[in-house]
Design a protein around this motif. Structure first.
Motif, PDB file in Angstrom:
ATOM      1  N   LYS A   2      16.226   6.354   3.621  1.00 24.47           N
ATOM      2  CA  LYS A   2      16.755   5.012   3.359  1.00 24.47           C
ATOM      3  C   LYS A   2      15.965   3.940   4.099  1.00 24.47           C
ATOM      4  N   MET A   3      15.579   4.233   5.329  1.00 26.44           N
ATOM      5  CA  MET A   3      14.920   3.220   6.147  1.00 26.44           C
ATOM      6  C   MET A   3      13.440   3.070   5.806  1.00 26.44           C
ATOM      7  N   LEU A   4      12.766   4.192   5.485  1.00 24.05           N
ATOM      8  CA  LEU A   4      11.339   4.171   5.145  1.00 24.05           C
ATOM      9  C   LEU A   4      11.141   4.866   3.799  1.00 24.05           C
ATOM     10  N   PRO A   5      11.600   4.267   2.726  1.00 20.74           N
ATOM     11  CA  PRO A   5      11.628   4.949   1.416  1.00 20.74           C
ATOM     12  C   PRO A   5      10.264   5.315   0.860  1.00 20.74           C
ATOM     13  N   ASP A   6       9.200   4.653   1.304  1.00 17.54           N
ATOM     14  CA  ASP A   6       7.873   4.930   0.764  1.00 17.54           C
ATOM     15  C   ASP A   6       6.996   5.758   1.698  1.00 17.54           C
TER      16      ASP A   6
ATOM     17  N   MET B 235       0.823  -1.206   0.000  1.00 14.82           N
ATOM     18  CA  MET B 235       0.000   0.000   0.000  1.00 14.82           C
ATOM     19  C   MET B 235       0.856   1.255   0.000  1.00 14.82           C
ATOM     20  N   LYS B 236       1.941   1.237   0.760  1.00  7.72           N
ATOM     21  CA  LYS B 236       2.818   2.390   0.809  1.00  7.72           C
ATOM     22  C   LYS B 236       3.432   2.680  -0.551  1.00  7.72           C
ATOM     23  N   ALA B 237       3.703   1.652  -1.310  1.00  7.03           N
ATOM     24  CA  ALA B 237       4.366   1.843  -2.594  1.00  7.03           C
ATOM     25  C   ALA B 237       3.490   2.619  -3.566  1.00  7.03           C
TER      26      ALA B 237
ATOM     27  N   PRO C  78       5.193  24.238   6.583  1.00  8.54           N
ATOM     28  CA  PRO C  78       5.347  22.779   6.535  1.00  8.54           C
ATOM     29  C   PRO C  78       5.360  22.303   5.094  1.00  8.54           C
ATOM     30  N   VAL C  79       6.330  21.459   4.746  1.00  8.70           N
ATOM     31  CA  VAL C  79       6.515  21.078   3.345  1.00  8.70           C
ATOM     32  C   VAL C  79       7.132  19.693   3.253  1.00  8.70           C
ATOM     33  N   ARG C  80       6.847  18.987   2.164  1.00  4.68           N
ATOM     34  CA  ARG C  80       7.461  17.677   1.930  1.00  4.68           C
ATOM     35  C   ARG C  80       8.975  17.820   1.802  1.00  4.68           C
ATOM     36  N   VAL C  81       9.701  16.856   2.286  1.00  4.38           N
ATOM     37  CA  VAL C  81      11.160  16.837   2.174  1.00  4.38           C
ATOM     38  C   VAL C  81      11.538  16.422   0.759  1.00  4.38           C
ATOM     39  N   THR C  82      12.302  17.283   0.092  1.00  7.41           N
ATOM     40  CA  THR C  82      12.744  17.039  -1.286  1.00  7.41           C
ATOM     41  C   THR C  82      14.199  17.472  -1.410  1.00  7.41           C
ATOM     42  N   GLU C  83      14.788  17.179  -2.544  1.00  9.12           N
ATOM     43  CA  GLU C  83      16.149  17.634  -2.806  1.00  9.12           C
ATOM     44  C   GLU C  83      16.224  19.162  -2.833  1.00  9.12           C
ATOM     45  N   GLU C  84      15.185  19.791  -3.340  1.00 10.36           N
ATOM     46  CA  GLU C  84      15.142  21.252  -3.352  1.00 10.36           C
ATOM     47  C   GLU C  84      15.187  21.800  -1.926  1.00 10.36           C
TER      48      GLU C  84
ATOM     49  N   GLU D 267       2.759   1.021   9.029  1.00 11.48           N
ATOM     50  CA  GLU D 267       1.579   1.672   9.594  1.00 11.48           C
ATOM     51  C   GLU D 267       1.795   3.166   9.815  1.00 11.48           C
ATOM     52  N   ILE D 268       3.036   3.615   9.743  1.00 11.88           N
ATOM     53  CA  ILE D 268       3.320   5.044   9.919  1.00 11.88           C
ATOM     54  C   ILE D 268       2.973   5.768   8.622  1.00 11.88           C
TER      55      ILE D 268
END
Length: 415
Positions: A151-155, A1-3, A117-123, A100-101
């Motif tokens: 790396k630990m929770l890529p999705d 589901m996360k994918a 508040p914003v999504r974490v991106t390369e920018e 579940e997170i």
């Protein structure tokens, strides 16, 4: 589901969104796991002395608690791994797996004009990198932890909730610095303000407690890092901190307000580079530098040295000055609130700050104030006397909850 996650909790049909909030220091990591629908904290914990072979940690969940040590010489990744193990395995798991997170929120500090508040991106990493010089103890650790989570929770969506966000409502005339415009525009030189999670919690919670929204609040977040905020009708009108967390009242080892020419004069006389001066101002100044004893207010209060007395009185004097300035800015005060380690536990400091403030209608109930020890109720305590025109309140802050709400709103596509 996360994918296949499209980016919102509602896309997933979740009845109980789960948000993990991470608070990172230069050598520490704290976390809380929230059930947002039930508005409950499922788990919390902390890691200290990150980067050493014996990093202590503690945890609480399902009415149980524990502690231990792990090797964190490679950085924050072992902390994150241990945290995930604690909340998903063992005697008191609170979720079945990390899947579940629904999102991870970070109490991030500074990215210039990205003050929301914003999504974490390369920018976003690029913008945070621009301000590493002025936030050396904040931005690098946060970027390292965000990379570890990728790396630990890529999705799993990662959201940075910047401490500057709450202060975006400060009027333009109060935000500007009198530099030439070309440099203001080129480098984003303006007042940003910090401790936004704590000050926004006061702005959100106090109107609920007092049953009215049209409040003029001066919130004093006093601790190892301290700042004051002028809040009018729920919005930040001014902050004692500025372009960096160095401005305002002195902190445990950060300078607070200074004449910039005193800094330039010292650099010239001692032949100090900008990096060396930054080191002095951010690590060897403040309560520590002024007292020559400690950056911890408890150590200063237990000392009988004259330097400790002067340092405490200077701290109180600085807080009182900003209260007066913010009262002038808002044409009065309805509520004076205290939060943070010193604000919540420093009976003597609160008493000294409120002394001789009759002109603002501040009258403290000294017995209530002195009796306020130990764990505070979530809704805080009123410590002003019945005849005080201004309500004086001690309110335990909940920065993590504000970050969790910001994170959920971002995941749901809201401002």
């Amino acid at each position: 589901m996360k994918a296949t996650l499209k980016g919102t909790v509602s896309d997933m049909g979740k009845e109980n969104p789960i948000i993990l909030v991470v608070n990172v220091g230069s050598t520490s990591l704290k976390y809380r796991l929230f059930d947002m629908r039930g508005q409950t904290c499922l788990a919390k914990g902390a890691f200290d002395r990150v980067g050493t072979a014996r990093s202590a940690f503690s945890w609480e969940q399902k009415g149980m608690h524990g502690s231990g040590e792990i090797n964190t010489q490679e950085g924050y990744s072992p902390c994150i791994g241990k945290m995930m193990q604690l909340i998903t395995e063992g005697d008191a798991p609170v979720i079945a797996s990390a899947d579940e997170i629904d999102g991870v929120g970070f109490k991030a500090v500074l990215a210039g004009k990205i003050n929301y508040p914003v999504r974490v991106t390369e920018e976003l990493y690029g913008e945070m990198e621009k301000y590493v010089f002025v936030t050396p103890a904040h931005n690098p650790p946060y970027m390292a932890v965000m990379r570890s989570f990728e790396k630990m929770l890529p999705d799993t969506p990662l959201v940075a909730s910047f401490e500057t966000g709450f202060h975006s409502t400060i009027p333009d005339y109060a935000r500007v610095y009198p530099f030439p415009k070309v440099y203001r525009d080129k480098y984003g030189l303006e007042k940003y303000g910090f401790h936004g999670a704590s000050h926004s919690y006061a702005a959100w919670k106090i109107p609920q407690l007092l049953g009215r929204k049209d409040l003029r609040i001066v919130n004093c977040h006093l601790g190892g890092s301290s700042s004051l905020c002028a809040i009018k009708n729920g919005k930040s009108m001014d902050s004692s901190m500025g372009f960096s967390p160095q401005a305002g009242i002195l902190n445990n080892n950060r300078n607070g307000d200074l004449d910039v020419f005193a800094v330039l004069y010292l650099m010239e006389k001692e032949n100090l580079s900008p990096v060396q001066m930054r080191e002095m101002l951010s690590k060897h100044s403040g309560l520590l530098g002024l007292s020559g004893i400690s950056g911890d207010m408890r150590d200063l209060e237990s000392s009988d040295s004259d330097n400790a007395r002067i340092t405490i009185e200077h701290f109180v004097y600085s807080v009182k000055k900003y209260i007066g300035a913010f009262a002038a800015e808002m044409n009065g005060i309805d509520v004076l609130s205290f939060s943070g380690g010193i604000g919540e536990n420093g009976n003597g400091i609160r008493s000294a700050i409120c002394r001789d403030m009759d002109y603002l209608g501040i009258r403290l109930d000294e017995e209530k104030n002195a009796a306020l020890r130990g764990t505070l109720p979530p809704n805080g305590c009123v410590i002003s006397s019945p005849d005080s025109m201004t309500t004086v309140l001690v309110l335990p802050t909940n920065e993590e909850w504000m970050v969790a709400m910001n994170t959920l709103r971002v995941l749901n596509g809201k401002d």
